[in-house]
Design a protein around this motif. Structure first.
Motif, PDB file in Angstrom:
ATOM      1  N   GLN A   1      18.497  23.068  57.767  1.00 46.12           N
ATOM      2  CA  GLN A   1      19.575  22.732  56.599  1.00 46.12           C
ATOM      3  C   GLN A   1      18.915  21.661  56.407  1.00 46.12           C
ATOM      4  N   THR A   2      18.739  20.840  56.919  1.00 44.70           N
ATOM      5  CA  THR A   2      18.130  19.622  55.899  1.00 44.70           C
ATOM      6  C   THR A   2      16.483  20.253  54.875  1.00 44.70           C
ATOM      7  N   ILE A   3      15.361  21.045  55.598  1.00 42.61           N
ATOM      8  CA  ILE A   3      14.870  22.104  54.796  1.00 42.61           C
ATOM      9  C   ILE A   3      14.722  22.562  53.614  1.00 42.61           C
ATOM     10  N   LEU A   4      16.077  23.050  53.767  1.00 43.00           N
ATOM     11  CA  LEU A   4      16.814  24.211  53.318  1.00 43.00           C
ATOM     12  C   LEU A   4      17.638  23.556  51.955  1.00 43.00           C
ATOM     13  N   TRP A   5      18.303  22.426  51.976  1.00 35.16           N
ATOM     14  CA  TRP A   5      18.492  21.682  51.579  1.00 35.16           C
ATOM     15  C   TRP A   5      18.361  20.659  50.027  1.00 35.16           C
TER      16      TRP A   5
ATOM     17  N   ARG B   1      15.736  22.738  47.923  1.00 36.02           N
ATOM     18  CA  ARG B   1      16.389  23.942  47.625  1.00 36.02           C
ATOM     19  C   ARG B   1      15.745  24.515  46.116  1.00 36.02           C
ATOM     20  N   ASP B   2      15.333  24.258  45.379  1.00 37.65           N
ATOM     21  CA  ASP B   2      14.437  24.042  44.372  1.00 37.65           C
ATOM     22  C   ASP B   2      13.314  24.961  44.557  1.00 37.65           C
ATOM     23  N   ALA B   3      12.572  24.578  46.054  1.00 39.59           N
ATOM     24  CA  ALA B   3      11.209  25.576  45.946  1.00 39.59           C
ATOM     25  C   ALA B   3      11.511  26.982  46.584  1.00 39.59           C
TER      26      ALA B   3
ATOM     27  N   GLY C   1      13.141  32.959  45.596  1.00 46.39           N
ATOM     28  CA  GLY C   1      14.268  33.823  45.394  1.00 46.39           C
ATOM     29  C   GLY C   1      14.808  34.035  46.304  1.00 46.39           C
ATOM     30  N   LEU C   2      15.862  32.898  47.004  1.00 45.22           N
ATOM     31  CA  LEU C   2      16.343  32.605  47.653  1.00 45.22           C
ATOM     32  C   LEU C   2      17.260  31.521  47.208  1.00 45.22           C
TER      33      LEU C   2
ATOM     34  N   ASP D   1       8.061  22.282  51.964  1.00 50.94           N
ATOM     35  CA  ASP D   1       7.841  20.663  52.445  1.00 50.94           C
ATOM     36  C   ASP D   1       9.259  20.432  53.287  1.00 50.94           C
ATOM     37  N   VAL D   2       8.316  20.413  54.237  1.00 51.94           N
ATOM     38  CA  VAL D   2       9.671  20.245  55.630  1.00 51.94           C
ATOM     39  C   VAL D   2       9.377  18.865  55.959  1.00 51.94           C
ATOM     40  N   SER D   3       8.566  17.903  55.483  1.00 51.62           N
ATOM     41  CA  SER D   3       8.288  15.895  55.485  1.00 51.62           C
ATOM     42  C   SER D   3       9.451  15.720  55.459  1.00 51.62           C
TER      43      SER D   3
END
Length: 368
Positions: free
Chosen positions: A20-24, A27-29, A34-35, A209-211
């Motif tokens: 969830q931290t990665i996704l939010w 969020r724009d990327a 398309g998700l 970016d997952v950093s």
């Protein structure tokens, strides 16, 4: 092209916060691929889970929480691609509650999919007990997980932790070919689960970016026992804000987790129960036509376990020593922040100014 609605339902303590931290955070990327994560903020998905599970005390919550479901469904209806709703508390929903929410998503013209991240039950059980302590529980590990609740309000319970129990409820709503189970490989790098998750929802993991992501870390056995005892004196810390900000983040994550500490196991009969639940989950996956994204062997408790302590071996002296170090660190934090507030010209009042409290919540304690 079929538009899909992905619902990531947990399980709790299976890298959900990490994902969830990665996704939010990106969020724009993610949306560029398309998700969509529908809603105004990350908490909208938590609030929707409360509506779905029909939490009885929702009437007393802020208006923005009551509007979360409408915001999420409006965004889903307006988006032309796939959508993802993610919160681990959906795992506690009853079959009827799951069916009602699936119907609302389907009404937007989408094909519903469920994603379940999972892990071997022994590590999950131990991590969930620690999470219950971060939510002000005082239950000793020896008494934890002795039943299976029938209430959708009970999160830290085998109701949400046992993969087979969760799947039995949700497979009655979403067919197996659209139910994606992702076991955690505890020996792999932490980005491995992100890559498999991204593959399920149809995005390129290398374009995100997952950093800025982080996993939830665990406390040592002494630190967990210290928190359990402290919780018994926190009668005024009842709200979700108090639990989240002060007990979980300020005390547990920033002051106790950072001490390190010895890892530990539950008791032999609990280990045996975890082993049996893992075997039942693997048998269910073999019987049902689900999309298994990973090795089912990762859901089994190892036959041989390294030697570790149990919480009953923690002495009063160890707890007192840990408490003394933590109190000393807290005192230093308060002194430094009050001096900082004074230098900034803050008006002295009883207690700390709100700006200083905000800084205090985010300050890391000194290393051990």
């Amino acid at each position: 092209m079929t538009r899909r609605a992905f619902l990531h339902i947990g399980l709790p303590k299976t890298a959900t916060t990490y994902l969830q931290t990665i996704l939010w955070g990106q969020r724009d990327a993610v949306a560029e691929q398309g998700l969509l994560l529908p809603g105004r903020e990350r908490r909208d998905h938590l609030w929707v889970s409360r509506v779905v599970r029909e939490e009885p005390d929702r009437k007393r919550r802020p208006e923005r929480e009551h509007e979360a479901m409408d915001r999420v469904l409006a965004d889903v209806a307006a988006w032309d691609g796939d959508v993802l709703v993610s919160h681990e508390f959906f795992a506690a929903a009853s079959t009827g509650q799951a069916a009602a929410f699936a119907a609302r998503l389907a009404a937007t013209g989408r094909e519903g999919h469920v994603i379940v991240t999972a892990r071997e039950p022994l590590g999950l059980f131990t991590a969930s007990w620690q999470e219950s302590l971060k939510n002000r529980s005082t239950t000793p590990l020896a008494d934890y997980g002795r039943s299976e609740s029938t209430s959708p309000q009970d999160i830290w319970d085998w109701r949400t932790l046992d993969l087979s129990l969760v799947l039995e409820r949700w497979l009655a709503v979403v067919p197996g070919e659209r139910t994606h189970v992702l076991p955690l490989d505890r020996s792999a790098d932490r980005e491995e689960i992100w890559r498999r998750f991204a593959g399920v929802v149809g995005i390129d993991p290398t374009r995100v970016d997952v950093s800025g992501s982080f996993p939830n870390e665990s406390m040592g056995v002494v630190e967990a026992e210290l928190l359990r005892r402290v919780n018994g004196h926190l009668g005024e810390f009842r709200s979700a804000f108090d639990r989240g900000v002060w007990i979980r983040t300020f005390l547990a994550d920033e002051r106790l987790v950072t001490r390190g500490g010895e890892r530990f196991w539950p008791y032999p009969d609990q280990v045996a129960d975890c082993r049996a639940r893992g075997e039942r989950a693997v048998a269910l996956l073999a019987e049902r036509d689900v999309d298994l994204v990973g090795d089912p062997g990762w859901l089994l408790v190892p036959e041989t376990l390294e030697q570790r302590r149990t919480p009953d071996t923690v002495s009063d002296t160890e707890v007192a020593d840990a408490a003394a170090e933590v109190i000393a660190g807290l005192l230093g934090d308060v002194r430094a922040l009050k001096a900082e507030a004074k230098q900034a010209g803050a008006t002295e009042q009883p207690g700390l100014p709100s700006r200083v409290v905000s800084r205090l919540r985010g300050r890391r304690s000194p290393s051990r």
